[in-house]
Design a protein around this motif. Structure first.
Motif, PDB file in Angstrom:
ATOM      1  N   GLY A 177      43.153  45.356  19.799  1.00  0.00           N
ATOM      2  CA  GLY A 177      43.064  43.944  20.173  1.00  0.00           C
ATOM      3  C   GLY A 177      41.652  43.414  20.105  1.00  0.00           C
ATOM      4  N   LEU A 178      41.590  42.113  19.984  1.00  0.00           N
ATOM      5  CA  LEU A 178      40.316  41.402  20.061  1.00  0.00           C
ATOM      6  C   LEU A 178      40.140  40.922  21.495  1.00  0.00           C
ATOM      7  CD1 LEU A 178      40.266  40.444  16.731  1.00  0.00           C
ATOM      8  CD2 LEU A 178      38.814  38.801  17.863  1.00  0.00           C
ATOM      9  N   LEU A 179      38.949  41.108  22.024  1.00  0.00           N
ATOM     10  CA  LEU A 179      38.694  40.695  23.399  1.00  0.00           C
ATOM     11  C   LEU A 179      37.650  39.592  23.384  1.00  0.00           C
ATOM     12  CD1 LEU A 179      39.140  41.364  26.460  1.00  0.00           C
ATOM     13  CD2 LEU A 179      37.110  42.837  26.267  1.00  0.00           C
ATOM     14  N   LEU A 180      38.034  38.422  23.824  1.00  0.00           N
ATOM     15  CA  LEU A 180      37.060  37.313  23.853  1.00  0.00           C
ATOM     16  C   LEU A 180      36.150  37.491  25.055  1.00  0.00           C
ATOM     17  CD1 LEU A 180      39.349  34.348  22.766  1.00  0.00           C
ATOM     18  CD2 LEU A 180      37.830  35.764  21.396  1.00  0.00           C
ATOM     19  N   THR A 181      34.843  37.492  24.784  1.00  0.00           N
ATOM     20  CA  THR A 181      33.873  37.786  25.842  1.00  0.00           C
ATOM     21  C   THR A 181      32.896  36.628  26.010  1.00  0.00           C
ATOM     22  OG1 THR A 181      32.384  38.815  24.258  1.00  0.00           O
ATOM     23  CG2 THR A 181      33.928  40.268  25.381  1.00  0.00           C
ATOM     24  N   LEU A 182      32.156  36.713  27.107  1.00  0.00           N
ATOM     25  CA  LEU A 182      31.095  35.742  27.396  1.00  0.00           C
ATOM     26  C   LEU A 182      31.611  34.310  27.308  1.00  0.00           C
ATOM     27  CD1 LEU A 182      28.395  37.671  25.382  1.00  0.00           C
ATOM     28  CD2 LEU A 182      28.249  37.225  27.828  1.00  0.00           C
ATOM     29  N   VAL A 183      32.844  34.122  27.750  1.00  0.00           N
ATOM     30  CA  VAL A 183      33.445  32.789  27.725  1.00  0.00           C
ATOM     31  C   VAL A 183      32.793  31.949  28.821  1.00  0.00           C
ATOM     32  CG1 VAL A 183      35.569  31.451  28.032  1.00  0.00           C
ATOM     33  CG2 VAL A 183      35.639  33.669  26.858  1.00  0.00           C
ATOM     34  N   ARG A 214      29.613  35.740  33.554  1.00  0.00           N
ATOM     35  CA  ARG A 214      29.292  35.661  34.993  1.00  0.00           C
ATOM     36  C   ARG A 214      28.066  36.529  35.294  1.00  0.00           C
ATOM     37  NH1 ARG A 214      34.914  35.542  37.338  1.00  0.00           N
ATOM     38  NH2 ARG A 214      35.744  33.597  36.465  1.00  0.00           N
ATOM     39  N   PRO A 215      27.232  36.109  36.228  1.00  0.00           N
ATOM     40  CA  PRO A 215      26.007  36.859  36.536  1.00  0.00           C
ATOM     41  C   PRO A 215      26.263  38.302  36.985  1.00  0.00           C
ATOM     42  CG  PRO A 215      25.977  34.689  37.575  1.00  0.00           C
ATOM     43  CD  PRO A 215      27.337  34.851  36.986  1.00  0.00           C
ATOM     44  N   ILE A 216      27.411  38.570  37.589  1.00  0.00           N
ATOM     45  CA  ILE A 216      27.642  39.930  38.109  1.00  0.00           C
ATOM     46  C   ILE A 216      27.620  40.986  36.996  1.00  0.00           C
ATOM     47  CG2 ILE A 216      30.181  39.815  38.049  1.00  0.00           C
ATOM     48  CD1 ILE A 216      29.659  41.318  40.978  1.00  0.00           C
ATOM     49  N   VAL A 227      31.362  47.059  37.056  1.00  0.00           N
ATOM     50  CA  VAL A 227      31.283  45.946  38.028  1.00  0.00           C
ATOM     51  C   VAL A 227      31.910  46.332  39.367  1.00  0.00           C
ATOM     52  CG1 VAL A 227      31.004  43.787  36.754  1.00  0.00           C
ATOM     53  CG2 VAL A 227      33.242  44.846  36.838  1.00  0.00           C
ATOM     54  N   ALA A 228      32.905  47.195  39.332  1.00  0.00           N
ATOM     55  CA  ALA A 228      33.591  47.581  40.572  1.00  0.00           C
ATOM     56  C   ALA A 228      32.638  48.228  41.568  1.00  0.00           C
ATOM     57  CB  ALA A 228      34.742  48.542  40.258  1.00  0.00           C
ATOM     58  N   LEU A 229      31.536  48.804  41.069  1.00  0.00           N
ATOM     59  CA  LEU A 229      30.607  49.509  41.961  1.00  0.00           C
ATOM     60  C   LEU A 229      29.395  48.660  42.333  1.00  0.00           C
ATOM     61  CD1 LEU A 229      30.669  53.122  40.443  1.00  0.00           C
ATOM     62  CD2 LEU A 229      32.040  52.182  42.316  1.00  0.00           C
ATOM     63  N   CYS A 230      29.427  47.390  41.957  1.00  0.00           N
ATOM     64  CA  CYS A 230      28.295  46.506  42.259  1.00  0.00           C
ATOM     65  C   CYS A 230      28.218  46.145  43.733  1.00  0.00           C
ATOM     66  CB  CYS A 230      28.423  45.213  41.483  1.00  0.00           C
ATOM     67  SG  CYS A 230      27.628  45.303  39.913  1.00  0.00           S
ATOM     68  N   THR A 231      29.383  46.079  44.359  1.00  0.00           N
ATOM     69  CA  THR A 231      29.443  45.674  45.763  1.00  0.00           C
ATOM     70  C   THR A 231      30.363  46.654  46.501  1.00  0.00           C
ATOM     71  OG1 THR A 231      31.196  44.166  45.054  1.00  0.00           O
ATOM     72  CG2 THR A 231      29.052  43.184  45.406  1.00  0.00           C
ATOM     73  N   ARG A 232      30.248  46.690  47.818  1.00  0.00           N
ATOM     74  CA  ARG A 232      31.042  47.671  48.577  1.00  0.00           C
ATOM     75  C   ARG A 232      32.537  47.456  48.343  1.00  0.00           C
ATOM     76  NH1 ARG A 232      33.299  48.499  53.591  1.00  0.00           N
ATOM     77  NH2 ARG A 232      32.856  46.380  54.273  1.00  0.00           N
ATOM     78  N   VAL A 233      32.948  46.201  48.407  1.00  0.00           N
ATOM     79  CA  VAL A 233      34.330  45.857  48.064  1.00  0.00           C
ATOM     80  C   VAL A 233      34.272  45.281  46.641  1.00  0.00           C
ATOM     81  CG1 VAL A 233      36.277  44.342  48.622  1.00  0.00           C
ATOM     82  CG2 VAL A 233      34.904  45.377  50.455  1.00  0.00           C
ATOM     83  N   PRO A 234      35.055  45.850  45.704  1.00  0.00           N
ATOM     84  CA  PRO A 234      34.931  45.408  44.311  1.00  0.00           C
ATOM     85  C   PRO A 234      35.109  43.895  44.161  1.00  0.00           C
ATOM     86  CG  PRO A 234      36.313  47.363  44.451  1.00  0.00           C
ATOM     87  CD  PRO A 234      36.041  46.931  45.868  1.00  0.00           C
ATOM     88  N   PRO A 235      34.286  43.253  43.327  1.00  0.00           N
ATOM     89  CA  PRO A 235      34.387  41.806  43.109  1.00  0.00           C
ATOM     90  C   PRO A 235      35.623  41.473  42.261  1.00  0.00           C
ATOM     91  CG  PRO A 235      32.804  42.750  41.595  1.00  0.00           C
ATOM     92  CD  PRO A 235      33.253  43.868  42.477  1.00  0.00           C
TER      93      PRO A 235
END
Ligand SMILES: Nc1ncnc2c1ncn2[C@@H]1O[C@H](COP(=O)(O)OP(=O)(O)OP(=O)(O)O)[C@@H](O)[C@H]1O
Ligand SMILES: [Mg+2]
Length: 269
Positions: A177-183, A214-216, A227-235
């Motif tokens: 698949g193609l994944l559209l990013t940085l939208v 997104r900045p995260i 990204v799941a490990l960026c914050t204690r509770v995943p964003p």
């Protein structure tokens, strides 16, 4: 075992971000995953593992100066292993034998299978030639991150033609698949590109969800973590990749490969 490679003509479209997050989510879902960094610049965040100071990796394995066991790093997440890029410069100084790379890649896939890996994910350098072409040709599936920008409408057909040519040359790589990013959700021009691509291409070729800018994600890659490990509770952004991982399981037939009996774990004794 299946092998998935990412690829894009342009740099900086989110290949490494996709690889790190997809590998993490698939491992979280119970698969044994090997994330391989084939980008000589070593884009994959090495802080996924404590022992990542080691600089040996993929290129050392290809040059036969190091073995699979000497280069693969186990991470703190059971099921997720990492093969960092290693010493590209030292290997190319010793004389790079491009013709031997396909055979060595097959050795790598065989070793991974013997190691119990269910899914190998190859992160690649931008562009579709050289090492990235060899890696794509050795893979079962390609995931193509595509930045949602006006140029994409012209570059996607070219990208798909290149993959079709690889198949005509005998490779078995299929586009998962193609994944559209940085939208850019607030930018009309970005949303217009998404709409045009969704009109232009069969729905089966595009992943149903896009990855917003997104900045995260910047924060996550600065720290070399999913990204799941960026914050204690995943964003919330972490859930995007969880759904993508489930979609990838469907599209690659990975889910059907489940051989162990389902353990009906009870929440209580
Ligand atoms: N969805 C996103 N939102 C915001 N920033 C992002 C997003 N995805 C990636 N980035 C940022 O853009 C930069 C490039 O991303 P990434 O390294 O994943 O791209 P790449 O395709 O692997 O690049 P290269 O071609 O150089 O290997 C990184 O700083 C990353 O944090
Ligand atoms: Mg990268």
């Amino acid at each position: 075992m299946i092998a998935i490679a990412t690829a894009s003509q342009k740099g900086g479209v989110g290949k490494t971000t996709l690889c790190v997050n997809l590998a993490y989510c698939l491992a979280k879902r119970g698969w044994s995953v090997l994330l391989v960094d084939t980008d000589p610049q070593g884009g994959v965040g090495l802080s996924l593992s404590r022992s990542s100071r080691s600089k040996q990796g993929y290129y050392d394995f290809l040059c036969e100066t190091k073995t699979y066991a000497q280069t693969v790093l186990r991470t703190r997440l059971p099921g997720l292993s990492l093969l960092p890029a290693g010493q590209f410069d030292a290997c190319s100084r010793r004389g790079w034998v491009a013709a031997r790379v396909p055979g060595r890649l097959q050795d790598l896939l065989r070793e991974a299978e013997l190691d119990g890996v269910d899914c190998v994910i190859f992160d690649t350098a931008a562009g579709l030639n050289g090492m990235t072409e060899t890696v794509l040709k050795a893979s079962d599936y390609a995931i193509l991150p595509q930045q949602a920008e006006p140029l994409a409408v012209r570059s996607v057909p070219h990208l798909l033609e290149t993959l079709a040519r690889y198949r005509a040359e005998g490779a078995s790589v299929t586009v998962a698949g193609l994944l559209l990013t940085l939208v850019m959700e607030d930018a009309a021009v970005s949303r217009k590109v998404v709409d045009e691509l969704r009109d232009m291409l069969p729905a089966s070729l595009l992943f149903p969800e896009d990855i917003p800018r997104r900045p995260i994600f910047l924060d996550a890659s600065a720290h070399g973590v999913p990204v799941a490990l960026c914050t204690r509770v995943p964003p919330p952004e972490a859930a995007l990749f969880e759904r993508l991982a489930a979609e990838v399981e469907e599209r690659t037939g990975l889910r059907l490969r489940q051989t162990l009996p389902t353990p009906h774990a009870s929440l209580l004794d």
